[in-house]
Scaffold this motif. Sequence first.
Motif, short mmCIF file in Angstrom:
data_model
loop_
_atom_site.label_atom_id
_atom_site.label_comp_id
_atom_site.label_asym_id
_atom_site.label_seq_id
_atom_site.Cartn_x
_atom_site.Cartn_y
_atom_site.Cartn_z
N ASN A 45 2.32 5.49 -7.63
CA ASN A 45 1.11 4.45 -7.47
C ASN A 45 1.50 3.63 -8.84
OD1 ASN A 45 -0.57 5.36 -5.25
ND2 ASN A 45 -1.16 6.86 -6.55
N VAL A 50 3.91 10.60 -3.72
CA VAL A 50 3.44 9.05 -3.84
C VAL A 50 3.82 8.67 -5.27
CG1 VAL A 50 1.73 7.61 -3.56
CG2 VAL A 50 1.87 9.58 -2.05
N SER A 101 12.74 -0.85 0.38
CA SER A 101 11.70 -1.51 -0.05
C SER A 101 11.36 -2.86 0.80
CB SER A 101 11.87 -2.00 -1.46
OG SER A 101 12.81 -2.90 -1.50
N LYS A 148 6.80 7.60 -1.08
CA LYS A 148 6.28 6.31 -1.12
C LYS A 148 5.59 5.76 -2.31
CE LYS A 148 4.86 7.37 3.80
NZ LYS A 148 3.89 7.42 4.74
N GLY A 157 -3.03 -0.36 -2.76
CA GLY A 157 -2.78 0.60 -1.87
C GLY A 157 -1.70 0.25 -0.79
N HIS A 158 -1.12 -1.02 -1.00
CA HIS A 158 0.09 -1.42 0.15
C HIS A 158 1.22 -0.58 -0.23
CE1 HIS A 158 -2.31 -5.16 -0.34
NE2 HIS A 158 -2.50 -4.80 0.80
N THR A 159 1.91 0.12 1.02
CA THR A 159 3.06 0.74 0.70
C THR A 159 3.98 -0.06 0.58
OG1 THR A 159 2.16 2.76 1.84
CG2 THR A 159 4.74 2.61 1.89
N ILE A 160 4.85 -0.21 -0.40
CA ILE A 160 5.98 -1.06 -0.73
C ILE A 160 7.34 -0.63 -0.74
CG2 ILE A 160 4.49 -2.88 -1.79
CD1 ILE A 160 5.65 -1.87 -4.44
N THR A 167 9.08 6.58 9.04
CA THR A 167 8.18 6.63 7.93
C THR A 167 7.32 8.20 8.12
OG1 THR A 167 6.22 5.88 9.51
CG2 THR A 167 7.41 4.19 8.14
N CYS A 193 4.74 -7.33 -1.58
CA CYS A 193 3.57 -7.05 -0.67
C CYS A 193 2.98 -8.06 -0.50
CB CYS A 193 3.05 -5.60 -0.80
SG CYS A 193 1.84 -5.67 -2.38
N ARG A 212 3.36 2.99 -3.82
CA ARG A 212 1.99 2.11 -3.42
C ARG A 212 1.79 1.04 -4.66
NH1 ARG A 212 -0.27 6.91 -0.57
NH2 ARG A 212 0.60 6.37 1.53
N CYS A 213 1.25 -0.11 -4.26
CA CYS A 213 1.05 -1.01 -5.06
C CYS A 213 -0.57 -0.78 -5.60
CB CYS A 213 0.96 -2.44 -4.81
SG CYS A 213 -0.22 -3.03 -3.56
#
Length: 126
Positions: free
Chosen positions: A124, A122, A56, A33, A39-42, A27, A100, A35-36
């Motif tokens: 989003n 990132v 994923s 990365k 804020g979850h990393t998917i 990681t 997620c 994120r949903c």
Amino acid sequence: MDIATTSPTERRKLALAAVKELGPNRTEKAALKVRCPAGHTIAAVYPTSEGPVVVSKSGPGGRGNRDRESTGHHGDKLNSEFVDTLEATQFEDDDIPSGCACGPKGLSRTKLQAAFAAQEHVVNLT
């Protein structure tokens, strides 16, 4: 690897082996990365020996560090990962399965390729 002549199954095997080469702390080596909105990393994209590889999460996952691990009726883990090269042939779907605790999410391979090429860190989802 020549994407045009490699079957999708073989390509995913090579991508999985390349991700395993990154070791247990992979990681920290993610170039991108995803994120949903919560804020979850998917998903994440890693630079590997086989080229950029996307990983994923395809299961619902837990909502916190005290949640129990999701396990199916036959002992298989429900929170599995989808691993593939970021590049694919023109005959494959653009969608990458992911999800997620918020639910299933659709990722675009084309958009991830553009973000990776632009060296974004990132993405989003909205």
